[in-house]
Design an enzyme around this catalytic site. Sequence first.
Site, mmCIF file in Angstrom:
data_model
loop_
_atom_site.group_PDB
_atom_site.id
_atom_site.type_symbol
_atom_site.label_atom_id
_atom_site.label_comp_id
_atom_site.label_asym_id
_atom_site.label_seq_id
_atom_site.Cartn_x
_atom_site.Cartn_y
_atom_site.Cartn_z
ATOM 1 N N GLY A 1 -54.072 -1.116 -1.566
ATOM 2 C CA GLY A 1 -52.879 -1.109 -0.709
ATOM 3 C C GLY A 1 -53.146 -1.507 0.729
ATOM 4 O O GLY A 1 -52.456 -1.053 1.650
ATOM 5 N N SER A 2 -54.134 -2.386 0.950
ATOM 6 C CA SER A 2 -54.490 -2.716 2.338
ATOM 7 C C SER A 2 -53.323 -3.364 3.087
ATOM 8 O O SER A 2 -53.062 -3.023 4.242
ATOM 9 C CB SER A 2 -55.738 -3.600 2.381
ATOM 10 O OG SER A 2 -55.407 -4.947 2.407
ATOM 11 N N ALA B 1 -50.082 -3.029 2.655
ATOM 12 C CA ALA B 1 -49.041 -2.042 2.969
ATOM 13 C C ALA B 1 -49.502 -1.108 4.086
ATOM 14 O O ALA B 1 -48.730 -0.777 4.993
ATOM 15 C CB ALA B 1 -48.693 -1.235 1.721
ATOM 16 N N PRO C 1 -60.629 -2.363 1.722
ATOM 17 C CA PRO C 1 -60.957 -3.713 1.270
ATOM 18 C C PRO C 1 -59.679 -4.485 0.906
ATOM 19 O O PRO C 1 -58.750 -3.922 0.327
ATOM 20 C CB PRO C 1 -61.826 -3.499 0.033
ATOM 21 C CG PRO C 1 -62.059 -2.048 -0.091
ATOM 22 C CD PRO C 1 -61.200 -1.309 0.866
ATOM 23 N N VAL C 2 -59.663 -5.761 1.275
ATOM 24 C CA VAL C 2 -58.480 -6.600 1.032
ATOM 25 C C VAL C 2 -58.426 -7.017 -0.443
ATOM 26 O O VAL C 2 -59.462 -7.221 -1.067
ATOM 27 C CB VAL C 2 -58.550 -7.852 1.952
ATOM 28 C CG1 VAL C 2 -57.409 -8.803 1.659
ATOM 29 C CG2 VAL C 2 -58.511 -7.430 3.409
ATOM 30 N N ASP D 1 -46.519 0.479 -3.416
ATOM 31 C CA ASP D 1 -47.583 0.541 -2.403
ATOM 32 C C ASP D 1 -47.050 1.079 -1.081
ATOM 33 O O ASP D 1 -47.589 2.034 -0.516
ATOM 34 C CB ASP D 1 -48.166 -0.854 -2.144
ATOM 35 C CG ASP D 1 -49.157 -1.267 -3.206
ATOM 36 O OD1 ASP D 1 -49.103 -0.712 -4.309
ATOM 37 O OD2 ASP D 1 -49.983 -2.152 -2.917
HETATM 38 O O1 PMV Z 1 -52.795 -4.351 -6.727
HETATM 39 P P1 PMV Z 1 -52.042 -3.239 -6.110
HETATM 40 O O2 PMV Z 1 -52.695 -1.911 -6.207
HETATM 41 O O3 PMV Z 1 -51.539 -3.550 -4.751
HETATM 42 O O4 PMV Z 1 -50.768 -2.902 -6.968
HETATM 43 C C1 PMV Z 1 -50.041 -3.784 -7.697
HETATM 44 C C2 PMV Z 1 -49.194 -3.015 -8.616
HETATM 45 C C3 PMV Z 1 -48.365 -3.889 -9.507
HETATM 46 O O5 PMV Z 1 -47.664 -3.000 -10.357
HETATM 47 C C4 PMV Z 1 -49.251 -4.795 -10.350
HETATM 48 C C5 PMV Z 1 -47.386 -4.738 -8.730
HETATM 49 C C6 PMV Z 1 -46.301 -3.946 -8.049
HETATM 50 O O6 PMV Z 1 -45.647 -4.526 -7.163
HETATM 51 O O7 PMV Z 1 -46.037 -2.786 -8.400
#
Ligand code: PMV
Length: 322
Positions: free
Chosen positions: A103-104, A106, A97-98, A148
């Site tokens: 991590g969609s 990445a 899911p976006v 990510d």
């Molecule tokens: O929302 P996610 O799971 O893609 O992760 C973001 C994690 C943060 O620490 C909020 C931002 C980051 O770049 O690490």
Amino acid sequence: MTSATAPGKIILFGEHAVVYGQPALAVPVFQVYARATVEEGEEKGIWIEAPQIGLAATLEALGHDHPLAMAVELVFRSLGQSPQGQKLRLRVDSTIPVASGLGSGAAVSVALIRALSAHLGQPLPDEQVNALAYEIEKIHHGTPSGIDNTVVTYGRAVYFVRGQAPQPFSIRGHFTLIIGDTGIPAPTRQAVADVRRLWQADPKRYNALFDAIGEIVQEARQALEAGDGARLGELMNANHALLQELTVSSAELDALVEAARGAGAWGAKLSGGGRGGNMIALAAPQRAQEVAQALRLKGASSVILSALGGNHESGVEGTGAL
Ligand code: PMV
């Protein structure tokens, strides 16, 4: 035809503070993944399709700052090749899911970089795949920590500190991670920018919160390595409380976290950027179905059960360059 996959990921501990130099722990989630496929086309040009987001366009039409176009251009540049005169059809599919913290973005980047570089006859090593995916993360996140792309590229649990080589770590014991989606898309970029504004306005207070999260991460790593589920649960609860203070939780996330705890999880917290997206709970395997059911009843739009510490592979499949 060449294809490659990359898993989703979930942050166990340390989100947001990781942007400010604190450590974080994250694991791949193999139940969801992105797949990229590259094949020779009939016509000149590079055609890119991503059905889940309704995208079908040429590379030129996408423009340089589109994440998929950027992935393609970065691969050609890294290989010293040109996209001009190529006849290629690229397709990206994803079950992740976006904008939900899995991590969609990445995973899509990593799968596409792997498939395209392999198709062009020069599969890039993980280190370079990771570096290119990080460049693309900057479009999604603004100031990403790089966690990510790192977990998604290497497909294993990592202890991550921004700017340092990721450290793999081992997980003892049998835990089930229950990942519940609020169903509310929440762009990480916004939450990260809001936390930055708060930090700029009151660095002392927010640095103390980031430090406290960093300490939880250190303890959580030890508890994972020792297989101490009950302690991990307590640490998740403490991490969630600090994320609430960072203003990145929401009523929906808090409700799912409470429901998981009430159903016998050792602990629960939001995961990722927050404000929506996913939460996680940790439970003994025999408790996991009850926790999952409690999350569904509280309105989770999807629930994924994932065994912590599983060892799976992701990577390039297929025939390589035609
Ligand atoms: O929302 P996610 O799971 O893609 O992760 C973001 C994690 C943060 O620490 C909020 C931002 C980051 O770049 O690490």
